[in-house]
Design an enzyme around this catalytic site. Structure first.
Site, PDB file in Angstrom:
ATOM      1  N   VAL A 191      -4.602   6.582   5.218  1.00 40.84           N
ATOM      2  CA  VAL A 191      -3.228   6.089   5.249  1.00 40.84           C
ATOM      3  C   VAL A 191      -3.261   4.632   4.809  1.00 40.84           C
ATOM      4  O   VAL A 191      -4.307   3.993   4.828  1.00 40.84           O
ATOM      5  CB  VAL A 191      -2.568   6.221   6.651  1.00 40.84           C
ATOM      6  CG1 VAL A 191      -2.362   7.665   7.024  1.00 40.84           C
ATOM      7  CG2 VAL A 191      -3.374   5.501   7.708  1.00 40.84           C
ATOM      8  N   SER A 192      -2.099   4.132   4.408  1.00 38.52           N
ATOM      9  CA  SER A 192      -2.087   2.793   3.831  1.00 38.52           C
ATOM     10  C   SER A 192      -1.910   1.671   4.844  1.00 38.52           C
ATOM     11  O   SER A 192      -2.213   0.518   4.540  1.00 38.52           O
ATOM     12  CB  SER A 192      -0.987   2.696   2.775  1.00 38.52           C
ATOM     13  OG  SER A 192       0.250   3.067   3.337  1.00 38.52           O
ATOM     14  N   SER A 193      -1.424   1.975   6.053  1.00 41.01           N
ATOM     15  CA  SER A 193      -1.222   0.895   7.020  1.00 41.01           C
ATOM     16  C   SER A 193      -1.577   1.352   8.426  1.00 41.01           C
ATOM     17  O   SER A 193      -1.557   2.549   8.736  1.00 41.01           O
ATOM     18  CB  SER A 193       0.233   0.407   6.983  1.00 41.01           C
ATOM     19  OG  SER A 193       1.091   1.433   7.442  1.00 41.01           O
ATOM     20  N   GLY A 195      -6.225   1.898   4.328  1.00 41.28           N
ATOM     21  CA  GLY A 195      -6.345   0.985   3.193  1.00 41.28           C
ATOM     22  C   GLY A 195      -5.481   1.443   2.034  1.00 41.28           C
ATOM     23  O   GLY A 195      -5.028   2.583   1.977  1.00 41.28           O
TER      24      GLY A 195
END
Length: 195
Positions: free
Chosen positions: A64-66, A99
């Site tokens: 996931v990005s956050s 990330g």
């Protein structure tokens, strides 16, 4: 394997296969995951098509990005593990990471890609692995006898649409990245002047 993939291999329409799954009339074993996805276990395709070389590992990679999406990360990892078990992997390894999909600064993924004992990487969607140039990584791994399995490959089949999406994603990342960098630079200069 997914319904669309099995339908393509058997020369059937995916809607027909989904109907058979719901009615319980499939000629091969099927299972429905907790998220509602149907997995087809056809021995003639699963065992013969892509065996892992002896000693190679199957690793499920979730991203996931956050940090605010930790719940999504766990659910993604659970779906990947269920898929790998459905493929016949007894103890799939799970690697999770937080990330951006736009850069190459993901330590865990870089470690997996450089480890020759990882024969198969399982990812939920292409964008969970990389936003751009995934085809290049797939080709490089294939040349080494390794592979990437994309569980939900429902992206547009049209190369032009995929290329345009990747280009727009890249431009947006650069634009927003520059704005953030400019704001940080301006704030640092203001702090230096005020000091």
């Amino acid at each position: 394997m997914l319904v669309k993939e099995w339908a393509r291999l058997e020369g059937l329409h995916p809607q027909t296969v989904w109907k058979w799954c719901r009615q319980g009339t499939m000629p091969v074993p099927v299972e429905q995951t907790p998220t509602g996805m149907w997995l087809i276990h056809d021995p003639k395709y699963e065992t013969a098509s892509h065996p892992n070389p002896a000693g190679s590992r199957t690793v499920c990679y979730a991203r996931v990005s956050s940090g605010g999406r930790k719940g999504d990360l766990q659910r993604q990892a659970d779906r990947l593990k269920a898929f790998a078990v459905g493929m016949g992997v007894e103890h799939p390894e799970i690697v999770t990471e937080t990330g951006s999909g736009m850069d190459d600064k993901r330590r865990k993924l870089n470690r997996l890609l450089s480890d020759p004992t990882v024969g198969t990487l399982v990812v939920e969607r292409r964008d969970r692995f990389a936003r751009m140039n995934m085809g290049l990584v797939e080709s490089a791994l294939k040349a080494q006898g390794r592979r990437i399995i994309v569980v939900d490959d429902t992206e547009p089949d049209d190369d032009l649409v995929r290329d345009m999406t990747e280009a727009l994603t890249s431009f947006c990342a650069r634009l927003y990245g520059r704005r953030a960098a400019k704001r940080k630079t301006d704030a640092a200069l203001r702090a230096a002047r005020d000091a």
